[in-house]
Design a protein around this motif. Sequence first.
Motif: not given
Length: 308
Positions: A71-74, A88-90, A112, A115, A121, A292
């Motif tokens: 999973s990827l997130e900020l 934001g990022a996911e 991905a 935001d 987006t 990230t």
Amino acid sequence: MDRIPRSLLLGTILVLLVTVGVLVVDKPDGQVDDPVGVVGAPEQTSEAPPVGTVDPGNIYAGLVPHRAFYSLELLPGVGAGTVGGLIGAEGVMTMSLEQTCDGWIFTQDMNALFDVAEGPTIRQTALFTSWESNDGADYRFASKVSTDGLDEVLRGDAVMAEAGGTAYYRQPETVDVSLPGGTMFPVSHTAWLIAEARAGKRQASKVVFTGSEDLQPELVNAFIADSGSIADLPDGVRVLDVELTRRPGWNLRMAFYPMASPSGLPTLEMRALQLDNGVAPWLIMDFGDFATLMTAERVEALPPPSCT
């Protein structure tokens, strides 16, 4: 901000290239899907490597073919919202390390959403495929990055000898890039880093070529520390508890320096837990103004090749 900087995804690709391995889709006949067309290396022969080629020897021995789903997130608290309105990022990424009879294949597939403070987006996907020979002398690479339907493609190959080598970009334009002696390709660099860590080294530097849009190799400086305990994990980071992640490992801090950069500053820095089998349960990519976090949600073993 009309798009997320391509360096975010290509930087992620680069970091993962030098730490973990390749996404493949198994077919009933044993072939491998190759959507960007770099698989299809020469058949293995019994001849010795050409004089002068880089031979990592048996440093690959501890690597386990595997597939990992991230999973990827900020990452909160690292300048989020300060660059072009990125707030934001996911996303998700699938990677695996696959061994062939004559080398290693790497493919990474990322999807991905980003935001921004103002505007819709942004969706960005990245596909990277590479093959490198067991002797470290031959390399092929291709990438396709799509941002809201706009595609950017890179494709090329490289050869190395003891005194140095050359990378040949074939698409989108023809460019030849000189590689200094000792340059490594991604999988051999991963294996080399693990070997250095096993030997008790605390710092390891190497020139690495992946085939990024920068059209140049990078100097990768790695600082190696014992993995410690779960309590030593950075805030917000967790480790998947499965058989392939219950291995010895090391905390890595890596900095990436373009060889031709006039500033002398790294393009990005990375933290990761690198296990001795090639699996990386988590990675943090720090671009300075934002970072990230990649977290492994599932890891599974892949079968070794059947070679005659």
